[in-house]
Design a protein around this motif. Structure first.
Motif, mmCIF file in Angstrom:
data_model
loop_
_atom_site.group_PDB
_atom_site.id
_atom_site.type_symbol
_atom_site.label_atom_id
_atom_site.label_comp_id
_atom_site.label_asym_id
_atom_site.label_seq_id
_atom_site.Cartn_x
_atom_site.Cartn_y
_atom_site.Cartn_z
ATOM 1 N N ASP A 14 0.856 -1.184 0.000
ATOM 2 C CA ASP A 14 0.000 0.000 0.000
ATOM 3 C C ASP A 14 0.894 1.236 0.000
ATOM 4 O O ASP A 14 1.216 1.793 1.037
ATOM 5 N N GLN A 15 1.288 1.672 -1.183
ATOM 6 C CA GLN A 15 2.257 2.756 -1.299
ATOM 7 C C GLN A 15 1.655 4.136 -1.037
ATOM 8 O O GLN A 15 2.384 5.120 -0.984
ATOM 9 N N ASP A 16 0.355 4.218 -0.867
ATOM 10 C CA ASP A 16 -0.270 5.498 -0.545
ATOM 11 C C ASP A 16 -0.105 5.855 0.926
ATOM 12 O O ASP A 16 -0.164 7.021 1.291
ATOM 13 N N ARG A 17 0.075 4.863 1.774
ATOM 14 C CA ARG A 17 0.242 5.098 3.212
ATOM 15 C C ARG A 17 1.716 5.224 3.551
ATOM 16 O O ARG A 17 2.585 4.634 2.913
ATOM 17 N N GLU A 18 2.005 5.974 4.590
ATOM 18 C CA GLU A 18 3.377 6.151 5.069
ATOM 19 C C GLU A 18 3.775 4.960 5.944
ATOM 20 O O GLU A 18 2.988 4.528 6.782
ATOM 21 N N PRO A 19 4.988 4.444 5.773
ATOM 22 C CA PRO A 19 5.449 3.369 6.658
ATOM 23 C C PRO A 19 5.554 3.864 8.099
ATOM 24 O O PRO A 19 5.972 4.992 8.349
ATOM 25 N N LEU A 20 5.150 3.032 9.010
ATOM 26 C CA LEU A 20 5.189 3.321 10.454
ATOM 27 C C LEU A 20 4.454 4.612 10.800
ATOM 28 O O LEU A 20 4.912 5.422 11.589
ATOM 29 N N TRP A 21 3.300 4.794 10.186
ATOM 30 C CA TRP A 21 2.397 5.907 10.499
ATOM 31 C C TRP A 21 3.061 7.267 10.335
ATOM 32 O O TRP A 21 2.781 8.200 11.061
ATOM 33 N N GLY A 22 3.972 7.383 9.389
ATOM 34 C CA GLY A 22 4.591 8.664 9.094
ATOM 35 C C GLY A 22 5.763 9.040 9.976
ATOM 36 O O GLY A 22 6.272 10.151 9.894
ATOM 37 N N HIS A 23 6.234 8.135 10.811
ATOM 38 C CA HIS A 23 7.372 8.435 11.685
ATOM 39 C C HIS A 23 8.695 8.512 10.930
ATOM 40 O O HIS A 23 9.703 8.952 11.478
ATOM 41 N N LEU A 24 8.702 8.068 9.688
ATOM 42 C CA LEU A 24 9.939 8.072 8.905
ATOM 43 C C LEU A 24 9.926 9.120 7.800
ATOM 44 O O LEU A 24 10.715 9.042 6.855
#
Length: 97
Positions: free
Chosen positions: A36-46
């Motif tokens: 799911d490339q639309d979402r940020e990995p680790l809820w945007g922490h990176l």
């Protein structure tokens, strides 16, 4: 060279467990980010990582690799309380041929 008693008793087991958990979480975050490339990995922490998704994936891969190596290192260094099946320990030759 003597090991500290804390590392002999539970430190290696703790390091091994933490390494396994961090490896599993990092790899899971990598797989989810690829699917799911639309979402940020680790809820945007990176989001601070340069390079976008590629940079974030490289960082997650490095985190997983370091955690896996440290957990494996701890696994090989801990002293087993009992002998494991298939691992004869100090027995070299049983005298049977």
């Amino acid at each position: 060279m003597r090991r500290s008693s804390a590392m002999r008793k539970g430190g290696y087991v703790t390091l091994e467990a933490v390494g396994m958990v961090i490896t599993a979480l990092a790899v899971q975050a990598m797989i989810r980010a690829l699917l799911d490339q639309d979402r940020e990995p680790l809820w945007g922490h990176l989001t601070w990582v340069p390079g976008g998704l590629t940079g974030q994936m490289i960082l997650l891969g490095l985190i997983a690799l370091v955690a896996m190596v440290s957990g494996g290192w701890a696994h090989t260094r801990k002293e087993p309380a009992t002998e494991r099946a298939g691992h004869p320990g100090g027995i070299r030759d049983r005298g049977t041929t």
